[in-house]
Design a protein around this motif. Structure first.
Motif, PDB file in Angstrom:
ATOM      1  N   GLY A 148       0.822  -1.212   0.000  1.00 29.65           N
ATOM      2  CA  GLY A 148       0.000   0.000   0.000  1.00 29.65           C
ATOM      3  C   GLY A 148       0.850   1.253   0.000  1.00 29.65           C
ATOM      4  N   PHE A 149       1.903   1.268   0.799  1.00 34.12           N
ATOM      5  CA  PHE A 149       2.816   2.415   0.847  1.00 34.12           C
ATOM      6  C   PHE A 149       3.487   2.624  -0.508  1.00 34.12           C
ATOM      7  N   SER A 150       3.914   1.531  -1.139  1.00 33.30           N
ATOM      8  CA  SER A 150       4.570   1.622  -2.450  1.00 33.30           C
ATOM      9  C   SER A 150       3.619   2.158  -3.506  1.00 33.30           C
ATOM     10  N   LEU A 151       2.362   1.720  -3.450  1.00 29.96           N
ATOM     11  CA  LEU A 151       1.362   2.222  -4.392  1.00 29.96           C
ATOM     12  C   LEU A 151       1.091   3.698  -4.148  1.00 29.96           C
ATOM     13  N   MET A 152       0.995   4.093  -2.904  1.00 29.91           N
ATOM     14  CA  MET A 152       0.686   5.477  -2.540  1.00 29.91           C
ATOM     15  C   MET A 152       1.802   6.429  -2.958  1.00 29.91           C
ATOM     16  N   THR A 153       3.056   6.020  -2.798  1.00 28.99           N
ATOM     17  CA  THR A 153       4.181   6.911  -3.103  1.00 28.99           C
ATOM     18  C   THR A 153       4.738   6.708  -4.509  1.00 28.99           C
ATOM     19  N   GLN A 154       4.463   5.552  -5.098  1.00 27.13           N
ATOM     20  CA  GLN A 154       4.948   5.181  -6.430  1.00 27.13           C
ATOM     21  C   GLN A 154       6.454   5.432  -6.571  1.00 27.13           C
ATOM     22  N   THR A 155       7.209   4.780  -5.699  1.00 25.01           N
ATOM     23  CA  THR A 155       8.667   4.868  -5.788  1.00 25.01           C
ATOM     24  C   THR A 155       9.257   3.461  -5.867  1.00 25.01           C
ATOM     25  N   LEU A 156      10.280   3.312  -6.691  1.00 24.11           N
ATOM     26  CA  LEU A 156      10.925   2.017  -6.875  1.00 24.11           C
ATOM     27  C   LEU A 156      11.614   1.565  -5.584  1.00 24.11           C
ATOM     28  N   THR A 157      12.190   2.496  -4.847  1.00 19.43           N
ATOM     29  CA  THR A 157      12.894   2.119  -3.618  1.00 19.43           C
ATOM     30  C   THR A 157      11.937   1.554  -2.564  1.00 19.43           C
ATOM     31  N   ALA A 158      10.728   2.099  -2.487  1.00 19.46           N
ATOM     32  CA  ALA A 158       9.735   1.553  -1.554  1.00 19.46           C
ATOM     33  C   ALA A 158       9.344   0.137  -1.971  1.00 19.46           C
ATOM     34  N   LEU A 159       9.237  -0.088  -3.281  1.00 18.94           N
ATOM     35  CA  LEU A 159       8.898  -1.421  -3.781  1.00 18.94           C
ATOM     36  C   LEU A 159      10.033  -2.409  -3.515  1.00 18.94           C
ATOM     37  N   LEU A 160      11.276  -1.949  -3.635  1.00 15.62           N
ATOM     38  CA  LEU A 160      12.419  -2.806  -3.325  1.00 15.62           C
ATOM     39  C   LEU A 160      12.430  -3.180  -1.844  1.00 15.62           C
ATOM     40  N   PHE A 161      12.105  -2.206  -0.985  1.00 16.60           N
ATOM     41  CA  PHE A 161      12.013  -2.460   0.450  1.00 16.60           C
ATOM     42  C   PHE A 161      10.927  -3.492   0.729  1.00 16.60           C
ATOM     43  N   THR A 162       9.797  -3.366   0.051  1.00 14.71           N
ATOM     44  CA  THR A 162       8.695  -4.318   0.202  1.00 14.71           C
ATOM     45  C   THR A 162       9.120  -5.708  -0.229  1.00 14.71           C
ATOM     46  N   PHE A 163       9.813  -5.796  -1.350  1.00 14.23           N
ATOM     47  CA  PHE A 163      10.244  -7.094  -1.877  1.00 14.23           C
ATOM     48  C   PHE A 163      11.247  -7.758  -0.940  1.00 14.23           C
ATOM     49  N   ALA A 164      12.229  -6.990  -0.459  1.00 16.05           N
ATOM     50  CA  ALA A 164      13.240  -7.537   0.446  1.00 16.05           C
ATOM     51  C   ALA A 164      12.591  -8.048   1.724  1.00 16.05           C
ATOM     52  N   GLY A 165      11.659  -7.259   2.264  1.00 12.42           N
ATOM     53  CA  GLY A 165      10.954  -7.686   3.470  1.00 12.42           C
ATOM     54  C   GLY A 165      10.113  -8.920   3.236  1.00 12.42           C
ATOM     55  N   ALA A 166       9.469  -8.986   2.066  1.00 15.08           N
ATOM     56  CA  ALA A 166       8.617 -10.139   1.747  1.00 15.08           C
ATOM     57  C   ALA A 166       9.441 -11.420   1.650  1.00 15.08           C
ATOM     58  N   VAL A 167      10.626 -11.328   1.060  1.00 14.71           N
ATOM     59  CA  VAL A 167      11.498 -12.506   0.958  1.00 14.71           C
ATOM     60  C   VAL A 167      11.888 -13.002   2.347  1.00 14.71           C
ATOM     61  N   GLN A 168      12.333 -12.084   3.209  1.00 16.71           N
ATOM     62  CA  GLN A 168      12.750 -12.480   4.557  1.00 16.71           C
ATOM     63  C   GLN A 168      11.577 -13.025   5.362  1.00 16.71           C
ATOM     64  N   MET A 169      10.426 -12.361   5.302  1.00 15.25           N
ATOM     65  CA  MET A 169       9.276 -12.823   6.070  1.00 15.25           C
ATOM     66  C   MET A 169       8.750 -14.161   5.563  1.00 15.25           C
ATOM     67  N   THR A 170       8.898 -14.429   4.268  1.00 18.43           N
ATOM     68  CA  THR A 170       8.498 -15.723   3.727  1.00 18.43           C
ATOM     69  C   THR A 170       9.378 -16.829   4.295  1.00 18.43           C
ATOM     70  N   ILE A 171      10.669 -16.554   4.413  1.00 20.33           N
ATOM     71  CA  ILE A 171      11.587 -17.530   5.020  1.00 20.33           C
ATOM     72  C   ILE A 171      11.183 -17.812   6.459  1.00 20.33           C
ATOM     73  N   TRP A 172      10.944 -16.735   7.224  1.00 22.32           N
ATOM     74  CA  TRP A 172      10.528 -16.912   8.622  1.00 22.32           C
ATOM     75  C   TRP A 172       9.200 -17.662   8.721  1.00 22.32           C
ATOM     76  N   ALA A 173       8.250 -17.295   7.851  1.00 21.65           N
ATOM     77  CA  ALA A 173       6.924 -17.916   7.896  1.00 21.65           C
ATOM     78  C   ALA A 173       7.002 -19.414   7.590  1.00 21.65           C
ATOM     79  N   LYS A 174       7.823 -19.793   6.628  1.00 21.06           N
ATOM     80  CA  LYS A 174       7.964 -21.215   6.311  1.00 21.06           C
ATOM     81  C   LYS A 174       8.556 -21.979   7.485  1.00 21.06           C
ATOM     82  N   GLN A 175       9.518 -21.367   8.157  1.00 25.01           N
ATOM     83  CA  GLN A 175      10.120 -22.009   9.334  1.00 25.01           C
ATOM     84  C   GLN A 175       9.087 -22.200  10.437  1.00 25.01           C
ATOM     85  N   LYS A 176       8.302 -21.164  10.691  1.00 27.55           N
ATOM     86  CA  LYS A 176       7.282 -21.250  11.742  1.00 27.55           C
ATOM     87  C   LYS A 176       6.180 -22.234  11.365  1.00 27.55           C
ATOM     88  N   HIS A 177       5.825 -22.257  10.083  1.00 24.49           N
ATOM     89  CA  HIS A 177       4.795 -23.176   9.600  1.00 24.49           C
ATOM     90  C   HIS A 177       5.236 -24.628   9.806  1.00 24.49           C
TER      91      HIS A 177
END
Length: 315
Positions: free
Chosen positions: A263-292
């Protein structure tokens, strides 16, 4: 002889998991003693190895055993030896969280006021777009929420983490904050392509996901009694509809977190915000799979089979 029982006590060799050397020997310890009690005994002999710094396993390359497990349950009283791993200098979880969340709060606002050292002497006189104003508000709300959750909501299963994590986590959050805020607050910032409709859509997505994220954190807090490390299967409650995501995934807090930054990336329309979102999503997916996987292992046939780890129906 090592491992020979004398009544309900035995002599225990504490060996280093790496290097195959001996750390210490405990002449008499109860077979019913827990790993937590063993840690206290070792710390009495070697004060520099306080309990939070110690980790134990039954084999040199095995998995760490839980503090609540008894030596007899692990057959340690039969073999008379256990393997020790030094977790290194420890620091409190809350200290790490305060540092990694307070940094982004102040760094973002520093760029928001457009310091002349960064943007030039004329930057302060340039108009600030609505998206940049809302971006600063959203960023501040998110990290202020994280700090408040650390104080009032989160209950940690471990009180400490390696001190290296402080530098690793701060480097990640602080550097991404500088990268995102530099471009969102730049005097030459390009507004979203679809104007206010896109801005308010992104803002709405951000707000809903922040509420969802908080809802999950509160539910998880209530699931674990204060001062306990007890694990239970989380289920939606009837009061808050945002918790219904537990029907589909094991870690909806991460799902909502990704949604907030989308939502933040859509609101601001910046590539750096999208990169931050992608990096966070990758890390959280790793954590989520471990917890699952941990949920499925700990609760076996009881765990809901329809749940994925983080993305409904997919991951």
């Amino acid at each position: 002889m090592s491992g020979k029982n004398q009544g309900n006590t035995f002599r225990l060799e504490v060996l280093k998991a790496r290097g195959n050397g001996a750390l210490t020997t405990i002449d008499s310890i109860s077979a019913d003693a827990t790993i937590a009690e063993l840690k206290k005994r070792v710390a009495q002999q070697k004060p520099e190895l306080y309990s939070d710094r110690q980790s134990y396993r039954t084999e040199p390359t095995g998995k760490s055993v839980k503090d609540t497990q008894k030596l007899s349950e692990l057959n340690i009283d039969k073999v008379g030896k256990i393997y020790f791993k030094d977790l290194g200098t420890q620091i409190g979880w809350s200290t790490v969280f305060f540092a990694e969340y307070a940094g982004p709060l102040f760094i973002y606002l520093l760029f928001y006021i457009r310091p002349s050292l960064v943007y030039g002497s004329s930057a302060g006189s340039k108009p600030v777009h609505l998206a940049a104003h809302l971006g600063a508000i959203c960023w501040t709300v998110h990290y202020a929420k994280r700090i408040l959750e650390t104080i009032f909501v989160h209950r940690f299963s471990h009180s400490t983490m390696p001190v290296f994590n402080l530098f690793k986590n701060c480097s990640y959050y602080w550097s991404f904050t500088a990268l995102v805020s530099f471009f969102v607050n730049h005097p030459k910032y390009t507004p979203p392509s679809f104007g206010n409709a896109q801005i308010y859509l992104g803002l709405g997505i951000f707000i809903l996901n922040e509420i969802g994220n908080l809802s999950i954190h509160i539910l998880l807090r209530d699931l674990r009694p204060a001062g306990s490390t007890e694990r239970r299967i989380p289920y939606p409650n009837k009061i808050n509809p945002f918790t219904n995501l537990f029907h589909l995934v094991s870690c909806p807090n991460y799902t909502y977190e990704i949604g907030s930054w989308l939502g933040f990336s859509l609101m601001t329309q910046t590539l750096t915000a999208l990169l931050f979102t992608f990096a966070g999503a990758v890390q959280m997916t790793i954590w989520a799979k471990q917890k699952h996987r941990a949920y499925k292992k700990d609760f076996a046939d009881k765990y809901p089979k329809q749940r994925k780890s983080i993305i409904p129906f997919l991951i």
